[in-house]
Design an enzyme around this catalytic site. Sequence first.
Site, mmCIF file in Angstrom:
data_model
loop_
_atom_site.group_PDB
_atom_site.id
_atom_site.type_symbol
_atom_site.label_atom_id
_atom_site.label_comp_id
_atom_site.label_asym_id
_atom_site.label_seq_id
_atom_site.Cartn_x
_atom_site.Cartn_y
_atom_site.Cartn_z
ATOM 1 N N CYS A 2 -23.942 -29.148 -19.688
ATOM 2 C CA CYS A 2 -23.797 -28.295 -20.857
ATOM 3 C C CYS A 2 -22.593 -28.720 -21.691
ATOM 4 O O CYS A 2 -21.530 -29.011 -21.176
ATOM 5 C CB CYS A 2 -23.627 -26.815 -20.527
ATOM 6 N N ARG A 27 -24.249 -34.331 -21.987
ATOM 7 C CA ARG A 27 -23.954 -33.327 -20.959
ATOM 8 C C ARG A 27 -25.184 -32.486 -20.608
ATOM 9 O O ARG A 27 -25.124 -31.647 -19.707
ATOM 10 C CB ARG A 27 -22.835 -32.404 -21.434
ATOM 11 N N TRP A 74 -27.800 -27.913 -19.926
ATOM 12 C CA TRP A 74 -28.367 -28.522 -18.726
ATOM 13 C C TRP A 74 -28.636 -27.346 -17.804
ATOM 14 O O TRP A 74 -27.714 -26.685 -17.323
ATOM 15 C CB TRP A 74 -27.372 -29.489 -18.091
ATOM 16 N N ASN A 98 -20.542 -23.232 -20.020
ATOM 17 C CA ASN A 98 -20.818 -24.418 -19.217
ATOM 18 C C ASN A 98 -20.324 -24.122 -17.811
ATOM 19 O O ASN A 98 -19.156 -23.767 -17.642
ATOM 20 C CB ASN A 98 -20.056 -25.611 -19.813
ATOM 21 N N GLY A 99 -21.194 -24.240 -16.804
ATOM 22 C CA GLY A 99 -20.754 -23.984 -15.433
ATOM 23 C C GLY A 99 -21.660 -22.976 -14.753
ATOM 24 O O GLY A 99 -22.810 -22.795 -15.153
ATOM 25 N N GLU A 480 -27.498 -49.105 -5.433
ATOM 26 C CA GLU A 480 -27.335 -48.902 -6.878
ATOM 27 C C GLU A 480 -28.607 -49.334 -7.620
ATOM 28 O O GLU A 480 -29.043 -48.677 -8.564
ATOM 29 C CB GLU A 480 -26.104 -49.694 -7.367
ATOM 30 N N LYS A 484 -30.661 -46.775 -9.925
ATOM 31 C CA LYS A 484 -30.915 -47.038 -11.345
ATOM 32 C C LYS A 484 -32.400 -46.977 -11.641
ATOM 33 O O LYS A 484 -32.835 -46.388 -12.619
ATOM 34 C CB LYS A 484 -30.354 -48.434 -11.648
ATOM 35 N N GLU A 487 -33.803 -43.315 -11.358
ATOM 36 C CA GLU A 487 -33.365 -42.299 -12.322
ATOM 37 C C GLU A 487 -33.917 -42.528 -13.727
ATOM 38 O O GLU A 487 -34.070 -41.572 -14.474
ATOM 39 C CB GLU A 487 -31.843 -42.138 -12.339
ATOM 40 N N HIS A 503 -35.213 -50.838 11.809
ATOM 41 C CA HIS A 503 -34.972 -49.559 12.493
ATOM 42 C C HIS A 503 -35.747 -48.423 11.833
ATOM 43 O O HIS A 503 -35.398 -47.254 11.987
ATOM 44 C CB HIS A 503 -33.470 -49.265 12.521
ATOM 45 N N LYS A 603 -24.928 -36.293 -17.944
ATOM 46 C CA LYS A 603 -23.926 -37.340 -17.752
ATOM 47 C C LYS A 603 -22.698 -36.838 -17.009
ATOM 48 O O LYS A 603 -22.054 -37.578 -16.294
ATOM 49 C CB LYS A 603 -23.535 -37.865 -19.133
HETATM 50 C C1 F6R Z 1 -26.081 -42.788 -12.152
HETATM 51 C C2 F6R Z 1 -24.932 -42.025 -12.616
HETATM 52 C C3 F6R Z 1 -24.415 -40.949 -11.734
HETATM 53 C C4 F6R Z 1 -22.889 -40.842 -11.847
HETATM 54 C C5 F6R Z 1 -22.390 -39.640 -11.047
HETATM 55 C C6 F6R Z 1 -20.875 -39.527 -11.086
HETATM 56 O O1 F6R Z 1 -26.436 -43.763 -13.079
HETATM 57 O O2 F6R Z 1 -24.430 -42.229 -13.696
HETATM 58 O O3 F6R Z 1 -24.805 -41.138 -10.409
HETATM 59 O O4 F6R Z 1 -22.319 -42.023 -11.372
HETATM 60 O O5 F6R Z 1 -22.955 -38.469 -11.582
HETATM 61 O O6 F6R Z 1 -20.399 -39.319 -12.372
HETATM 62 P P1 F6R Z 1 -18.896 -39.617 -12.730
HETATM 63 O O7 F6R Z 1 -18.677 -41.078 -12.575
HETATM 64 O O8 F6R Z 1 -18.727 -39.157 -14.150
HETATM 65 O O9 F6R Z 1 -18.047 -38.838 -11.764
#
Ligand code: F6R
Length: 608
Positions: A2, A27, A74, A98-99, A480, A484, A487, A503, A603
């Site tokens: 948010c 956000r 969000w 927000n929260g 990773e 990627k 998501e 395993h 984000k």
């Molecule tokens: C994946 C991604 C998330 C962030 C995670 C932590 O592409 O961006 O997994 O890495 O939400 O966010 P920060 O780095 O802002 O603490």
Amino acid sequence: MCGIVGIVGKEPVAERLVDALRRLEYRGYDSAGVATIHDGTMERRRAEGKLFNLEKVLDGEPLPGTIGIAHTRWATHGVPNVTNAHPHFVEGVAVVHNGIIENFSELKEELIAEGAVFESQTDTEVVAHLLAKYTREGLDHQAAMLAMLNRVHGAYALVVMFADDAGTIMAARSGPPLAVGHGKGEMFLGSDAIALSPFTNEITYLVDGDCAVLTAKGAKIMDFSGRPVTRKSQISQAATFLVDKGNHRHFMEKEIYEQPEIISHALSHYVDFAENVVKQPDAAIDFGSVSGLAISACGTAYLSGLVGKYWFERYARLPVEIDVASEFRYREIPLSKSQAALFISQSGETADTLASLRYCKDEGLKIGAIVNVKESTIARESDAIFPILAGPEIGVASTKAFTCQLAVLAALSIAAGRARGTITAEGERAMVKHLVEMPRIMSRVLNEVQPQIEALSREIARFKDVLYLGRGTSFPLAMEGALKLKEISYIHAEGYAAGELKHGPIALIDENMPVIVIAPHDRFFEKTVSNMQEVAARGGKIIFITDERGAAASKLETMATIVLPNVDEIISPMIFALPIQLLAYHTAVFMGTDVDQPRNLAKSVTVE
Ligand code: F6R
């Protein structure tokens, strides 16, 4: 999670509020809304989905007024629809939030028993009802705000407006960030300084437990009992960043291609290019004398920390305790004051990472922040700040922040090795030379592998599941790659340590499950190739990401082999990150998903 904004000004605000929301859409983008007061009437416009839906509503029904608040959501409590969209109105009170209000159920029950009627399923609405109730009971607006703040528990940033006062906005922070912007004859509030950057660069960050009352003349800040507190303003650098896609189709693509230049800029902060040595990092943490490190982060940032663990242990002989922040904060890990703790976060606002930081601080550890946003809460609460200098990352899927985090961790582990006498001067120069060459190699890789990966992504898009494998630092990279891919393309993907294949996950292997193996020709190469053989023997389709030496050494038939230049182990995670980012990107583009704003994500995760 948010984004919120508020303006008390002299010009019409609706358009400017939407402009600020655009910078906060990272956000959350489940719904958006704006409210203003004009001629004694408070009105709002709200829309489900992304901001452009709200813009369309506003085009049809504009909102006049020189004071207003706005929100991009969000969803936590309640589905994303117009009724649950903020601002929430109750009897002349407007609230954006927000929260999470953790005690909202009991407050809601209490308010309903007193006759309140709730419109939405949100936790936020209790705030509006409490404010309306205290106002009805005769409290003035400030007293009502303080009374409300003393009833709600949880993590929140709140911005509030009262219909009968077209000159004041109130705000409070307990967890998620909130910035006050100082203009000329007008004042602003926003979840971050970037949102306010077109209006002002003079920013005061509220701290937890602050309540602010803004009029066009300025801000009065107090604690939740009404005692005035002083917070200094500062000049934010946010305005200097251009938030623009350039010639790219998506921010993610732009951010992938920015990496060579950005990493070179980030490295210049940590490396003396003339002498080929690392610069002395922030002295608040003495890597030479600490007994070990604790590292905590979430998501992609956690995976960069996991690569860092390999480096600190190998190059500096420093034991590293690492966990995802949501586990770390509750594990009651026995820690010692002789250890230092590092927290990695692009946004610097992630709730679980911040909670882990506070746990370590209470245990007496020195705290280091590896952050992109230098003005963030995590940075401000740390003893040492190690900026990653990636510039604003707008694509929700992290790319350039990941490789910049890796570059900083590489430089810090070399600095730690030097301080602990585990790396010789010659060793340091050799490693730093590799770091210095890295941006050039990244450019080359991005140009060379792009067409092959774009073509390959059409094949990948046909599958429902993908397995990524790697050993050593390629193991976090495998995770990773899977993160990627899932998501942004919504293809189910898992990253495994190659040695773990037999395993359990080997049971999944068949022709419908491509296995992407990340294997530079390093110490582990032979072993990883054995695992590839196990996959091939079971009819699995292999996509082999290796280097020139690896490609020459392997005779296995693959669905595709992506060949990168031979590079030293210290830079291989940054180089091998590029094809996995491109693969996720092109697969998602081909599948037509929303690359920059994938469903259900945000984000900055400021709730746990
Ligand atoms: C994946 C991604 C998330 C962030 C995670 C932590 O592409 O961006 O997994 O890495 O939400 O966010 P920060 O780095 O802002 O603490």
